[in-house]
Design a protein around this motif. Structure first.
Motif, PDB file in Angstrom:
ATOM      1  N   GLY A   9       4.298  54.212 -91.442  1.00 43.21           N
ATOM      2  CA  GLY A   9       4.788  52.656 -90.879  1.00 43.21           C
ATOM      3  C   GLY A   9       4.700  51.494 -91.834  1.00 43.21           C
ATOM      4  O   GLY A   9       5.153  50.550 -91.433  1.00 43.21           O
ATOM      5  N   TRP A  10       3.669  51.457 -92.604  1.00 43.35           N
ATOM      6  CA  TRP A  10       3.418  50.281 -93.363  1.00 43.35           C
ATOM      7  C   TRP A  10       4.597  50.425 -94.822  1.00 43.35           C
ATOM      8  O   TRP A  10       4.673  51.723 -95.348  1.00 43.35           O
ATOM      9  CB  TRP A  10       2.066  50.109 -93.817  1.00 43.35           C
ATOM     10  N   ARG A  11       4.960  49.278 -95.133  1.00 45.95           N
ATOM     11  CA  ARG A  11       5.680  49.154 -96.373  1.00 45.95           C
ATOM     12  C   ARG A  11       5.218  48.134 -97.307  1.00 45.95           C
ATOM     13  O   ARG A  11       4.567  47.186 -97.147  1.00 45.95           O
ATOM     14  CB  ARG A  11       7.146  48.945 -96.151  1.00 45.95           C
ATOM     15  N   ILE A  12       5.276  48.408 -98.566  1.00 44.35           N
ATOM     16  CA  ILE A  12       5.003  47.407 -99.546  1.00 44.35           C
ATOM     17  C   ILE A  12       6.192  46.308 -99.552  1.00 44.35           C
ATOM     18  O   ILE A  12       7.322  46.678 -99.944  1.00 44.35           O
ATOM     19  CB  ILE A  12       4.504  48.006-100.956  1.00 44.35           C
ATOM     20  N   ASP A  13       5.641  45.021 -99.518  1.00 49.72           N
ATOM     21  CA  ASP A  13       6.656  44.039 -99.637  1.00 49.72           C
ATOM     22  C   ASP A  13       6.841  43.130-100.987  1.00 49.72           C
ATOM     23  O   ASP A  13       7.943  42.927-101.618  1.00 49.72           O
ATOM     24  CB  ASP A  13       6.639  42.986 -98.705  1.00 49.72           C
ATOM     25  N   GLU A  14       5.549  43.171-101.682  1.00 47.18           N
ATOM     26  CA  GLU A  14       5.589  42.544-102.914  1.00 47.18           C
ATOM     27  C   GLU A  14       4.152  42.722-103.577  1.00 47.18           C
ATOM     28  O   GLU A  14       3.183  42.911-102.981  1.00 47.18           O
ATOM     29  CB  GLU A  14       5.810  41.319-102.951  1.00 47.18           C
ATOM     30  N   LEU A  15       4.088  42.646-105.009  1.00 48.66           N
ATOM     31  CA  LEU A  15       2.947  42.681-105.575  1.00 48.66           C
ATOM     32  C   LEU A  15       2.235  41.296-105.671  1.00 48.66           C
ATOM     33  O   LEU A  15       2.961  40.298-106.174  1.00 48.66           O
ATOM     34  CB  LEU A  15       3.159  43.020-107.120  1.00 48.66           C
ATOM     35  N   LEU A  16       1.163  40.918-105.413  1.00 45.83           N
ATOM     36  CA  LEU A  16       0.704  39.750-105.235  1.00 45.83           C
ATOM     37  C   LEU A  16      -0.204  39.093-106.325  1.00 45.83           C
ATOM     38  O   LEU A  16      -0.393  38.209-106.735  1.00 45.83           O
ATOM     39  CB  LEU A  16      -0.517  39.527-103.790  1.00 45.83           C
ATOM     40  N   GLY A  17      -0.727  40.406-106.930  1.00 43.93           N
ATOM     41  CA  GLY A  17      -1.669  39.931-108.232  1.00 43.93           C
ATOM     42  C   GLY A  17      -2.134  41.191-108.810  1.00 43.93           C
ATOM     43  O   GLY A  17      -2.229  42.397-108.041  1.00 43.93           O
ATOM     44  N   GLU A  18      -2.701  41.231-110.068  1.00 44.78           N
ATOM     45  CA  GLU A  18      -3.445  42.366-110.637  1.00 44.78           C
ATOM     46  C   GLU A  18      -4.354  42.141-111.599  1.00 44.78           C
ATOM     47  O   GLU A  18      -4.440  40.834-112.115  1.00 44.78           O
ATOM     48  CB  GLU A  18      -2.325  43.211-111.253  1.00 44.78           C
ATOM     49  N   GLY A  19      -5.324  42.945-111.775  1.00 40.16           N
ATOM     50  CA  GLY A  19      -6.425  42.717-112.730  1.00 40.16           C
ATOM     51  C   GLY A  19      -6.731  43.909-113.500  1.00 40.16           C
ATOM     52  O   GLY A  19      -5.893  44.796-113.214  1.00 40.16           O
ATOM     53  N   ALA A  20      -7.820  44.054-113.916  1.00 34.44           N
ATOM     54  CA  ALA A  20      -8.268  44.942-115.025  1.00 34.44           C
ATOM     55  C   ALA A  20      -8.379  46.286-114.311  1.00 34.44           C
ATOM     56  O   ALA A  20      -8.090  47.456-114.583  1.00 34.44           O
ATOM     57  CB  ALA A  20      -9.669  44.810-115.875  1.00 34.44           C
ATOM     58  N   PHE A  21      -8.955  46.213-113.050  1.00 32.26           N
ATOM     59  CA  PHE A  21      -9.138  47.575-112.421  1.00 32.26           C
ATOM     60  C   PHE A  21      -8.138  47.819-111.012  1.00 32.26           C
ATOM     61  O   PHE A  21      -8.581  48.679-110.228  1.00 32.26           O
ATOM     62  CB  PHE A  21     -10.379  47.727-111.939  1.00 32.26           C
ATOM     63  N   GLY A  22      -7.319  46.967-110.865  1.00 32.25           N
ATOM     64  CA  GLY A  22      -6.487  47.282-109.739  1.00 32.25           C
ATOM     65  C   GLY A  22      -5.278  46.081-109.587  1.00 32.25           C
ATOM     66  O   GLY A  22      -5.117  45.262-110.080  1.00 32.25           O
ATOM     67  N   LYS A  23      -4.485  46.550-108.236  1.00 32.25           N
ATOM     68  CA  LYS A  23      -3.541  45.756-107.884  1.00 32.25           C
ATOM     69  C   LYS A  23      -3.438  45.383-106.378  1.00 32.25           C
ATOM     70  O   LYS A  23      -3.994  46.213-105.784  1.00 32.25           O
ATOM     71  CB  LYS A  23      -2.107  46.218-108.223  1.00 32.25           C
ATOM     72  N   VAL A  24      -3.128  44.381-106.051  1.00 33.13           N
ATOM     73  CA  VAL A  24      -3.114  43.718-104.788  1.00 33.13           C
ATOM     74  C   VAL A  24      -1.609  43.680-104.067  1.00 33.13           C
ATOM     75  O   VAL A  24      -0.935  42.771-104.875  1.00 33.13           O
ATOM     76  CB  VAL A  24      -3.957  42.593-104.504  1.00 33.13           C
ATOM     77  N   TYR A  25      -1.303  44.272-103.266  1.00 34.64           N
ATOM     78  CA  TYR A  25       0.198  44.104-102.522  1.00 34.64           C
ATOM     79  C   TYR A  25       0.005  43.474-101.121  1.00 34.64           C
ATOM     80  O   TYR A  25      -0.932  43.722-100.346  1.00 34.64           O
ATOM     81  CB  TYR A  25       0.694  45.511-102.319  1.00 34.64           C
ATOM     82  N   LYS A  26       1.207  43.015-100.773  1.00 32.54           N
ATOM     83  CA  LYS A  26       1.204  42.333 -99.477  1.00 32.54           C
ATOM     84  C   LYS A  26       2.239  43.564 -98.905  1.00 32.54           C
ATOM     85  O   LYS A  26       3.233  44.132 -99.418  1.00 32.54           O
ATOM     86  CB  LYS A  26       2.400  40.993 -99.439  1.00 32.54           C
ATOM     87  N   ILE A  27       1.577  44.013 -97.711  1.00 35.58           N
ATOM     88  CA  ILE A  27       2.433  45.161 -96.990  1.00 35.58           C
ATOM     89  C   ILE A  27       2.400  44.479 -95.486  1.00 35.58           C
ATOM     90  O   ILE A  27       1.989  43.662 -95.062  1.00 35.58           O
ATOM     91  CB  ILE A  27       1.374  46.187 -96.892  1.00 35.58           C
ATOM     92  N   SER A  28       3.293  45.393 -94.833  1.00 32.75           N
ATOM     93  CA  SER A  28       3.708  44.982 -93.508  1.00 32.75           C
ATOM     94  C   SER A  28       4.252  46.121 -92.759  1.00 32.75           C
ATOM     95  O   SER A  28       4.546  47.405 -93.350  1.00 32.75           O
ATOM     96  CB  SER A  28       4.842  43.704 -93.570  1.00 32.75           C
ATOM     97  N   ARG A  29       4.362  45.807 -91.210  1.00 34.27           N
ATOM     98  CA  ARG A  29       4.939  47.039 -90.415  1.00 34.27           C
ATOM     99  C   ARG A  29       5.333  46.409 -89.245  1.00 34.27           C
ATOM    100  O   ARG A  29       4.916  45.431 -88.791  1.00 34.27           O
ATOM    101  CB  ARG A  29       3.776  48.218 -90.129  1.00 34.27           C
ATOM    102  N   ARG A  30       6.278  46.925 -88.661  1.00 34.22           N
ATOM    103  CA  ARG A  30       6.889  46.386 -87.295  1.00 34.22           C
ATOM    104  C   ARG A  30       6.752  47.339 -86.244  1.00 34.22           C
ATOM    105  O   ARG A  30       6.843  48.787 -86.517  1.00 34.22           O
ATOM    106  CB  ARG A  30       8.428  46.352 -87.498  1.00 34.22           C
ATOM    107  N   GLU A  31       5.790  46.891 -85.381  1.00 34.03           N
ATOM    108  CA  GLU A  31       5.733  47.710 -84.088  1.00 34.03           C
ATOM    109  C   GLU A  31       6.124  47.101 -83.034  1.00 34.03           C
ATOM    110  O   GLU A  31       5.712  46.087 -82.556  1.00 34.03           O
ATOM    111  CB  GLU A  31       4.145  48.142 -84.259  1.00 34.03           C
ATOM    112  N   MET A  32       6.969  47.801 -82.320  1.00 33.64           N
ATOM    113  CA  MET A  32       7.581  47.036 -81.029  1.00 33.64           C
ATOM    114  C   MET A  32       8.495  45.911 -81.335  1.00 33.64           C
ATOM    115  O   MET A  32       9.133  45.902 -82.237  1.00 33.64           O
ATOM    116  CB  MET A  32       6.461  46.991 -79.875  1.00 33.64           C
TER     117      MET A  32
END
Length: 60
Positions: A9-32
């Motif tokens: 149910g979760w989806r990736i909305d956008e890439l928020l940032g990244e560094g040498a060892f990873g990436k951070v994404y904004k994720i969201s889901r709709r429930e009811m």
């Protein structure tokens, strides 16, 4: 990256940032009638010392 195969149910909305060892994404889901948002950090662990050195600033 296919996030739905790990967290249904979760989806990736956008890439928020990244560094040498990873990436951070904004994720969201709709429930009811609610929309939930969160952040997901995906960590990349180097397989060897040479991969680690190559990921350091100035070595790319």
């Amino acid at each position: 990256m296919e996030i739905g195969s790990y967290w249904k149910g979760w989806r990736i909305d956008e890439l928020l940032g990244e560094g040498a060892f990873g990436k951070v994404y904004k994720i969201s889901r709709r429930e009811m009638d609610f929309e939930y948002s969160s952040a997901l950090k995906v960590i990349s662990i180097p397989n060897s010392m040479s991969e680690y050195k190559a990921s350091q600033p100035g070595n790319g």
